[in-house]
Structure formats: structure tokens, C-alpha cells
Design a protein around this motif. Structure first.
Motif, PDB file in Angstrom:
ATOM      1  N   LYS A 146      -8.801   3.505   6.333  1.00 43.79           N
ATOM      2  CA  LYS A 146      -8.807   4.667   7.213  1.00 43.79           C
ATOM      3  C   LYS A 146      -9.888   4.491   8.275  1.00 43.79           C
ATOM      4  CE  LYS A 146      -7.170   7.880   3.650  1.00 43.79           C
ATOM      5  NZ  LYS A 146      -7.472   9.105   2.874  1.00 43.79           N
ATOM      6  N   LYS A 172       0.845  -1.195   0.000  1.00 48.41           N
ATOM      7  CA  LYS A 172       0.000   0.000   0.000  1.00 48.41           C
ATOM      8  C   LYS A 172       0.877   1.241   0.000  1.00 48.41           C
ATOM      9  CE  LYS A 172      -2.546  -0.818   3.731  1.00 48.41           C
ATOM     10  NZ  LYS A 172      -2.427   0.472   4.375  1.00 48.41           N
ATOM     11  N   LYS A 173       0.239   2.378  -0.161  1.00 46.56           N
ATOM     12  CA  LYS A 173       0.986   3.631  -0.269  1.00 46.56           C
ATOM     13  C   LYS A 173       1.848   3.891   0.961  1.00 46.56           C
ATOM     14  CE  LYS A 173      -0.873   7.965  -0.315  1.00 46.56           C
ATOM     15  NZ  LYS A 173      -1.781   9.019  -0.842  1.00 46.56           N
ATOM     16  N   ASN A 174       1.316   3.595   2.133  1.00 48.82           N
ATOM     17  CA  ASN A 174       2.062   3.855   3.366  1.00 48.82           C
ATOM     18  C   ASN A 174       2.770   2.609   3.909  1.00 48.82           C
ATOM     19  OD1 ASN A 174      -0.289   2.555   3.968  1.00 48.82           O
ATOM     20  ND2 ASN A 174      -0.736   3.728   5.819  1.00 48.82           N
ATOM     21  N   ASP A 175       2.676   1.502   3.192  1.00 43.16           N
ATOM     22  CA  ASP A 175       3.364   0.263   3.584  1.00 43.16           C
ATOM     23  C   ASP A 175       3.550  -0.588   2.326  1.00 43.16           C
ATOM     24  OD1 ASP A 175       4.428  -1.972   4.709  1.00 43.16           O
ATOM     25  OD2 ASP A 175       2.754  -2.394   6.049  1.00 43.16           O
ATOM     26  N   LYS A 176       4.699  -0.410   1.682  1.00 42.83           N
ATOM     27  CA  LYS A 176       4.922  -1.048   0.385  1.00 42.83           C
ATOM     28  C   LYS A 176       5.463  -2.469   0.486  1.00 42.83           C
ATOM     29  CE  LYS A 176       5.764   3.374  -1.938  1.00 42.83           C
ATOM     30  NZ  LYS A 176       6.665   4.155  -2.828  1.00 42.83           N
TER      31      LYS A 176
END
Length: 275
Positions: free
Chosen positions: A244, A209-213
Motif C-alpha cells: 500500500k 495476492k488478495k487483489n491479484d491472484k
């Protein structure tokens, strides 16, 4: 004088038939066939074989997912010091799927929980990379289905599109692309699941994901079509938005447990961490 008592004319104990009946002779002895199996004990009838539960396959499913996620994560974490090795999204998807299938065959899971990989044309038309199905016994008809679409990091997807221009695709793939050009891949998956019913779930599987690649996540729901009814656009930001405010992430086994114990027809939406 007195009453004369007559004596019996014969001794009953000298009567062979009478004596034989007392000692259980041939006339009263039951016959036994050596080939007749012994009757089961009354206690053995109280021990009934255990009834297989619908959720019995879940631990095995969890083991298969763990193996597939760990193997795929090795490639997500790997950084080539020479910057020459760049696994494509298609390769990453195949690594996950092949590892899962191999493990499920080893654990003999396929008779209970099936996995069907889609052809390139089916992937385009239905929006699914593969479909998991909980099978009924003994018919092996699908009772619950999970259609999976893998989402890769945007930079990986952009590199893949540039590397494979449309003209290199086969004719059948190009026809499938034209037939489904009016909808996004996300919308096709949601439409496919909605056409089957509430027992079919759409699972968007994020390889980073964007905050956890470096980890694998998932958003699963049998109610995405409600967003279409509200004129919401189903795209990657819309799906990522489910994370979120989510305080709890299910495990893959927890996800499956929630699915099989849910009341029929009820909506269900879950966030899952696979790695």
C-alpha cells in the motif's frame, strides 16, 4: 730527408679475431634456445584480463527467475473445467524451486549464486523454503543471503492444512513443530535473518495476492526485526501492507542490483513483481 713513417707490420683486416668481431662472430653472437618462448610484446602487458564484478551474475539470475515464475504462473492461471485438478501449495513451491534450480544449473550460475532447499524440519524451525546466497571467490563462502518463504492464497493454505492433519507428519517434523510453536512462520524467518545480520534478507514471496491472484510478488527486507521491536505483529496482513502506497515495484534483477550495491549495514526494504 723528412720524417720516416713506420708501416704496420700486419694488416688488421687479415686478423681473423678482429674481422670476426666486426661481423658478429661466435664470440659476440648471443645464443638462442629454440625451446625458449618468445617474450610478450610490451603492448600485451597493457591488456589485462577483465576483473569479474559482483553484479555479473544478475542477468543470469533474472533469466532463472523469469523461467521459474512463468512456469509457476501456468498453474496459478489454470482452471480445470471439471474442477478436479487443484495443485497444492507444496506442489506450487516445488515447481518454482525446481524450475529455478534446473535453469541455474544450465546457465552455470551455481558457482556464483547458490540455492539451498530446506528440509521439512528446517522449513518449520527457520521459516524458510530455500536460501539464496551470493558466494565469495574463491572460498565460496556466502557473502549475501536471501531466505525465502512462499506465501500462498489463504484458500490454498486452508485446503492444504485440512488435507494433511498433524498426525500424518513424521516424528522429527512434529518435534520441530513443538519447538517452534511459540512463534509464527513469519517471525521465525525474521529471527533467522536477524541472527545472521544485515547481509541476510527475508523475502516473502506471494503466489497471488488478495487483489491479484494470478501474479507473483515479493517483499524483501533486512530490517523486519525493527517491527518486532515496536511490538508489531508480523503476519500476512502486516507484510501485504507494504504494497500500500508503494508506487514502484522492482524487477527481480533490480532487486538483486539494489542488494549488491547497498552500503554495508544499511537497511533495505523493497517490493518486487516476479511475474
Amino acid at each position: 730527408m723528412g720524417q720516416t713513417i713506420s708501416k704496420p707490420t700486419s694488416n688488421p683486416f687479415h686478423n681473423s679475431k678482429f674481422f670476426s668481431s666486426l661481423r658478429g662472430g661466435p664470440s659476440s653472437q648471443p645464443s638462442f634456445d629454440q625451446n625458449t618462448p618468445p617474450r610478450p610484446s610490451i603492448f600485451s602487458t597493457l591488456r589485462r584480463p577483465p576483473v569479474a564484478k559482483l553484479s555479473d551474475f544478475i542477468p543470469l539470475f533474472g533469466d532463472c527467475i523469469s523461467a521459474a515464475s512463468s512456469r509457476t504462473q501456468e498453474y496459478l492461471l489454470f482452471k480445470d473445467p471439471e474442477n478436479k485438478f487443484h495443485p497444492s501449495p507444496e506442489v506450487l513451491t516445488q515447481i518454482f524451486l525446481m524450475t529455478y534450480i534446473s535453469q541455474s544449473v544450465c546457465l552455470k550460475l551455481t558457482d556464483t549464486f547458490n540455492c539451498t532447499a530446506m528440509t521439512p524440519e528446517q522449513r518449520i524451525l527457520l521459516g524458510a523454503d530455500w536460501v539464496w546466497a551470493v558466494l565469495e571467490k574463491p572460498t565460496k563462502n556466502p557473502r549475501i543471503q536471501i531466505a525465502v518463504q512462499v506465501l500462498h492464497l489463504p484458500e490454498r493454505e486452508d485446503a492444504e492444512e485440512n488435507a494433511n492433519p498433524p498426525e500424518t507428519c513424521s516424528e522429527s517434523v512434529q518435534i520441530a513443530q513443538k519447538e517452534s510453536s511459540n512463534k509464527t512462520m513469519y517471525e521465525r524467518l525474521v529471527d533467522f535473518c536477524a541472527s545472521i545480520g544485515k547481509d541476510c534478507y527475508a523475502l516473502f514471496l506471494f503466489f497471488g495476492k488478495k487483489n491479484d491472484k494470478e501474479n507473483i510478488y515479493g517483499v524483501l527486507s533486512n530490517n523486519f526485526e525493527a517491527a518486532i521491536g515496536k511490538c508489531n505483529v508480523i503476519d500476512r496482513p502486516f507484510i501485504e501492507n507494504f504494497f500500500k502506497g508503494s508506487r514502484y515495484l522492482h524487477t527481480p534483477s533490480g532487486m538483486m542490483q539494489a542488494i549488491v550495491t547497498k552500503r554495508e549495514g544499511d537497511p533495505l526494504t523493497l517490493m518486487i513483481k516476479f511475474s
